[in-house]
Design a protein around this motif. Structure first.
Motif, PDB file in Angstrom:
ATOM      1  N   ASN A  11       0.832  -1.204   0.000  1.00  0.00           N
ATOM      2  CA  ASN A  11       0.000   0.000   0.000  1.00  0.00           C
ATOM      3  C   ASN A  11       0.870   1.260   0.000  1.00  0.00           C
ATOM      4  O   ASN A  11       0.539   2.256  -0.643  1.00  0.00           O
ATOM      5  CB  ASN A  11      -0.932  -0.019   1.211  1.00  0.00           C
ATOM      6  N   VAL A  12       2.009   1.181   0.701  1.00  0.00           N
ATOM      7  CA  VAL A  12       2.933   2.323   0.713  1.00  0.00           C
ATOM      8  C   VAL A  12       3.468   2.545  -0.705  1.00  0.00           C
ATOM      9  O   VAL A  12       3.506   3.674  -1.202  1.00  0.00           O
ATOM     10  CB  VAL A  12       4.084   2.064   1.706  1.00  0.00           C
ATOM     11  N   LEU A  13       3.840   1.464  -1.364  1.00  0.00           N
ATOM     12  CA  LEU A  13       4.334   1.567  -2.745  1.00  0.00           C
ATOM     13  C   LEU A  13       3.271   2.154  -3.665  1.00  0.00           C
ATOM     14  O   LEU A  13       3.575   2.964  -4.539  1.00  0.00           O
ATOM     15  CB  LEU A  13       4.724   0.182  -3.268  1.00  0.00           C
ATOM     16  N   ARG A  14       2.025   1.736  -3.455  1.00  0.00           N
ATOM     17  CA  ARG A  14       0.928   2.240  -4.280  1.00  0.00           C
ATOM     18  C   ARG A  14       0.849   3.761  -4.177  1.00  0.00           C
ATOM     19  O   ARG A  14       0.694   4.460  -5.184  1.00  0.00           O
ATOM     20  CB  ARG A  14      -0.399   1.627  -3.816  1.00  0.00           C
ATOM     21  N   GLN A  15       1.009   4.253  -2.915  1.00  0.00           N
ATOM     22  CA  GLN A  15       0.956   5.709  -2.736  1.00  0.00           C
ATOM     23  C   GLN A  15       2.126   6.386  -3.435  1.00  0.00           C
ATOM     24  O   GLN A  15       1.970   7.437  -4.056  1.00  0.00           O
ATOM     25  CB  GLN A  15       0.984   6.051  -1.241  1.00  0.00           C
ATOM     26  N   VAL A  16       3.319   5.739  -3.344  1.00  0.00           N
ATOM     27  CA  VAL A  16       4.507   6.319  -3.991  1.00  0.00           C
ATOM     28  C   VAL A  16       4.269   6.422  -5.495  1.00  0.00           C
ATOM     29  O   VAL A  16       4.562   7.444  -6.119  1.00  0.00           O
ATOM     30  CB  VAL A  16       5.746   5.443  -3.695  1.00  0.00           C
ATOM     31  N   TYR A  17       3.714   5.374  -6.076  1.00  0.00           N
ATOM     32  CA  TYR A  17       3.482   5.369  -7.532  1.00  0.00           C
ATOM     33  C   TYR A  17       2.180   6.083  -7.908  1.00  0.00           C
ATOM     34  O   TYR A  17       1.793   6.091  -9.067  1.00  0.00           O
ATOM     35  CB  TYR A  17       3.453   3.934  -8.059  1.00  0.00           C
ATOM     36  N   LYS A  18       1.499   6.610  -6.912  1.00  0.00           N
ATOM     37  CA  LYS A  18       0.238   7.338  -7.137  1.00  0.00           C
ATOM     38  C   LYS A  18      -0.759   6.512  -7.949  1.00  0.00           C
ATOM     39  O   LYS A  18      -1.331   6.964  -8.940  1.00  0.00           O
ATOM     40  CB  LYS A  18       0.499   8.681  -7.821  1.00  0.00           C
ATOM     41  N   LYS A  19      -0.915   5.265  -7.550  1.00  0.00           N
ATOM     42  CA  LYS A  19      -1.867   4.407  -8.257  1.00  0.00           C
ATOM     43  C   LYS A  19      -3.187   4.343  -7.484  1.00  0.00           C
ATOM     44  O   LYS A  19      -3.212   4.575  -6.282  1.00  0.00           O
ATOM     45  CB  LYS A  19      -1.302   2.996  -8.390  1.00  0.00           C
ATOM     46  N   GLU A  20      -4.226   4.010  -8.185  1.00  0.00           N
ATOM     47  CA  GLU A  20      -5.555   3.861  -7.569  1.00  0.00           C
ATOM     48  C   GLU A  20      -5.570   2.681  -6.609  1.00  0.00           C
ATOM     49  O   GLU A  20      -6.036   2.765  -5.489  1.00  0.00           O
ATOM     50  CB  GLU A  20      -6.606   3.617  -8.660  1.00  0.00           C
ATOM     51  N   SER A  21      -5.091   1.528  -7.122  1.00  0.00           N
ATOM     52  CA  SER A  21      -5.089   0.341  -6.261  1.00  0.00           C
ATOM     53  C   SER A  21      -3.809  -0.470  -6.483  1.00  0.00           C
ATOM     54  O   SER A  21      -3.097  -0.271  -7.470  1.00  0.00           O
ATOM     55  CB  SER A  21      -6.329  -0.502  -6.511  1.00  0.00           C
ATOM     56  N   ILE A  22      -3.565  -1.382  -5.519  1.00  0.00           N
ATOM     57  CA  ILE A  22      -2.339  -2.182  -5.560  1.00  0.00           C
ATOM     58  C   ILE A  22      -2.413  -3.164  -6.723  1.00  0.00           C
ATOM     59  O   ILE A  22      -3.434  -3.845  -6.893  1.00  0.00           O
ATOM     60  CB  ILE A  22      -2.164  -2.949  -4.234  1.00  0.00           C
ATOM     61  N   THR A  23      -1.354  -3.237  -7.523  1.00  0.00           N
ATOM     62  CA  THR A  23      -1.371  -4.170  -8.656  1.00  0.00           C
ATOM     63  C   THR A  23      -0.307  -5.243  -8.445  1.00  0.00           C
ATOM     64  O   THR A  23       0.457  -5.197  -7.485  1.00  0.00           O
ATOM     65  CB  THR A  23      -1.079  -3.444  -9.980  1.00  0.00           C
ATOM     66  N   VAL A  24      -0.266  -6.181  -9.400  1.00  0.00           N
ATOM     67  CA  VAL A  24       0.677  -7.296  -9.302  1.00  0.00           C
ATOM     68  C   VAL A  24       2.113  -6.785  -9.251  1.00  0.00           C
ATOM     69  O   VAL A  24       2.951  -7.343  -8.536  1.00  0.00           O
ATOM     70  CB  VAL A  24       0.476  -8.240 -10.508  1.00  0.00           C
ATOM     71  N   SER A  25       2.397  -5.695  -9.952  1.00  0.00           N
ATOM     72  CA  SER A  25       3.795  -5.249 -10.028  1.00  0.00           C
ATOM     73  C   SER A  25       4.327  -4.812  -8.653  1.00  0.00           C
ATOM     74  O   SER A  25       5.477  -5.068  -8.325  1.00  0.00           O
ATOM     75  CB  SER A  25       3.947  -4.138 -11.066  1.00  0.00           C
ATOM     76  N   GLU A  26       3.472  -4.161  -7.833  1.00  0.00           N
ATOM     77  CA  GLU A  26       3.950  -3.778  -6.494  1.00  0.00           C
ATOM     78  C   GLU A  26       4.246  -5.024  -5.657  1.00  0.00           C
ATOM     79  O   GLU A  26       5.238  -5.080  -4.944  1.00  0.00           O
ATOM     80  CB  GLU A  26       2.898  -2.949  -5.744  1.00  0.00           C
TER      81      GLU A  26
END
Ligand SMILES: Nc1ncnc2c1ncn2[C@@H]1O[C@H](COP(=O)(O)OP(=O)(O)OP(=O)(O)O)[C@@H](O)[C@H]1O
Ligand SMILES: [Mg+2]
Length: 457
Positions: free
Chosen positions: A415-430
């Motif tokens: 979830n922290v990575l998601r915020q860093v990448y400014k994504k809507e939701s967590i994806t497989v890549s994170e």
């Protein structure tokens, strides 16, 4: 014996890892169905059904003095099921969780810790008919006077309160000490309260239902306006544990001089509860039960990681289970055959075989991939994560290859990575990225095996 002003000694605990567990999720025939009642538990049906039977026995008071062992590999939900049992039993049945290693302390004897927890898990429901003043609070006016000791301060000389019932209104003049307890209970006009007439103890029953709908969202319990007179006899029910009684009646040692006060501060209060005091309390309790004033409510003592106990504790446990007032003991362990601590013998689950013989054993089994995905999905919901379905499936795969705990632990960093990448939701890549950053035990072990020489020994 003091029973008016007993503070509960139940430990408040935040079990974040298990916050999604709401119950065992069984129907009336003890069949595990997650469809009808969402309970937070996934799979593990037979263990849950067995736990349901245990809950039923406890509720019907047929389980006292018996013990259950939850045994299974790590991360298969033993602790989760024990907490679900606590949820099923409800707040009125004492549930005392402890971990085997808690008994080792340099100040208190091991058996003393066990004894204390045993008494924390035996409840007593005391019913008394008391004279009370009960009603909805209509007025609360503290009257002030000049401080007789001089100065410009004012002190409260008395308090005027108004209590309203369906039949009438009564105004009472109270001692300032009662004003303090009114403040402590955070009582305000519009609350339904009662005051015990001989002790002055104040209890808040709830908010009067005339005020319901005051707020859009509320956490209040609304109660109707009491019937009858303001001054009347009322049945007061108090739920306490034997340990609450011990603590309330333990007398501070020493006199009033400074040195003994300091030593009281330094000394943990636990040492003041002596066997003599416990025996006295047991006698009084027995008397209460005989007279029908009180009722014994055997609760649950849950000892997690029970293989951490040593032979002295096991012997004690064995004896304590045989005493007349004993709670239900639930043990949990993830060990297979191992040494019983402080002995030379190997026994299944690290529990001596004579004790093992008394236990009902509930097995927890490893999860299937779908069940792992189900558990991860529930955790994502509880933690309020927005996560793509494919990412959940990937976490499920990771859980199968490594452990469920590892996969669950990746969720918050993802979830922290998601915020860093400014994504809507967590994806497989994170998820994949994190898997490379945080190693699991197996991978770390393999690395060690290959690069052993570069580490210090
Ligand atoms: N059947 C299940 N349904 C939902 N969540 C579960 C289930 N089983 C386990 N969990 C969750 O998975 C995590 C690990 O489970 P738990 O701590 O209960 O394992 P354990 O058997 O006590 O392991 P250990 O032997 O290491 O103590 C917890 O967060 C728990 O809430
Ligand atoms: Mg556990």
């Amino acid at each position: 014996m003091k029973i008016e002003s007993i503070n509960s000694t139940i430990r408040s605990e935040r079990v974040a890892a298990h916050s999604h567990i709401k119950g065992l999720g069984l129907d009336e025939n003890f069949v595990a169905t997650s469809a009808t009642k969402p309970c937070g538990l996934v799979g593990q049906e037979s263990a849950r059904e067995a736990a349901g039977v245990v809950v039923d026995l406890i509720k019907n008071k047929k389980m006292s003095g018996r013990a259950v062992l939850l045994a299974g590999p790590p991360g298969t939900g033993k602790t989760a099921i024990a907490l679900a049992i606590a949820q099923e039993l409800g707040p009125k049945v004492p549930f005392c969780p402890m971990v085997g290693s808690e008994v080792y302390s340099s100040e208190i004897k091991k058996t003393e810790v066990l004894m204390e927890n045993f008494r924390r898990s035996i409840g007593l429901r005391i019913k008394e008919t008391k004279e009370v003043y009960e009603g909805e609070l209509t007025e609360l006016t503290p009257e002030e006077t000049e401080n007789s000791l001089g100065g410009f301060t004012k002190i409260i000389s008395h308090v005027i309160i108004g209590l309203k019932t369906v039949k009438g209104v009564k105004q009472l003049k109270l001692d300032p000490a009662i004003y303090e307890s009114l403040q402590k209970e955070k009582i305000s006009v519009g609350d339904v309260i009662y005051i015990e007439s001989n002790s002055g103890a104040v209890k808040r029953v709830g908010r009067c239902d005339a005020y319901s709908g005051e707020y859009d969202l509320e956490a209040e319990e609304y109660v109707p306006l009491p019937r009858g007179e303001v001054h009347k006899k009322r049945e007061v029910i108090q739920d306490v544990t034997l340990h609450d009684l011990d603590v309330a009646n333990a007398r501070p040692q020493g006199g009033n001089d400074i040195m003994s006060m300091i030593s009281q501060l330094l000394k943990p209060k636990k040492t003041e509860i002596t066997d003599k005091l416990r025996n006295e309390i047991n006698k009084v309790v027995d008397g209460y039960i005989e007279q029908g004033i009180a009722e014994l409510v055997p609760g649950v003592l849950f000892i997690d990681e029970v293989h951490m106990l040593d032979i002295e504790c096991f012997t004690y446990l064995h004896r304590a289970l045989e005493s007349t007032i004993a709670p239900i003991v639930i043990l949990a362990t993830n060990r297979g055959e191992c040494m019983v601590r402080d002995t030379e013998t190997v026994a299944p689950h690290g529990v001596p075989s004579d004790l093992l013989d008394r236990l009902l054993i509930i097995k927890t089994l490893p999860y299937s991939p779908q069940e792992m995905v189900g558990i991860i999905r529930i955790r994502a919901q509880i933690e309020g994560l927005s996560i793509e379905d494919q990412a959940i499936v990937r976490l499920g795969e990771i859980a199968c290859q490594t452990t469920l705990r590892y996969a669950v632990q990746l969720m918050t960093p993802a979830n922290v990575l998601r915020q860093v990448y400014k994504k809507e939701s967590i994806t497989v890549s994170e998820v994949d990225e994190l898997r490379d950053v945080f190693w699991n035990a197996k991978r770390s072990g393999q690395f060690l095996a290959c690069h052993d020489s570069s580490f210090m020994h």
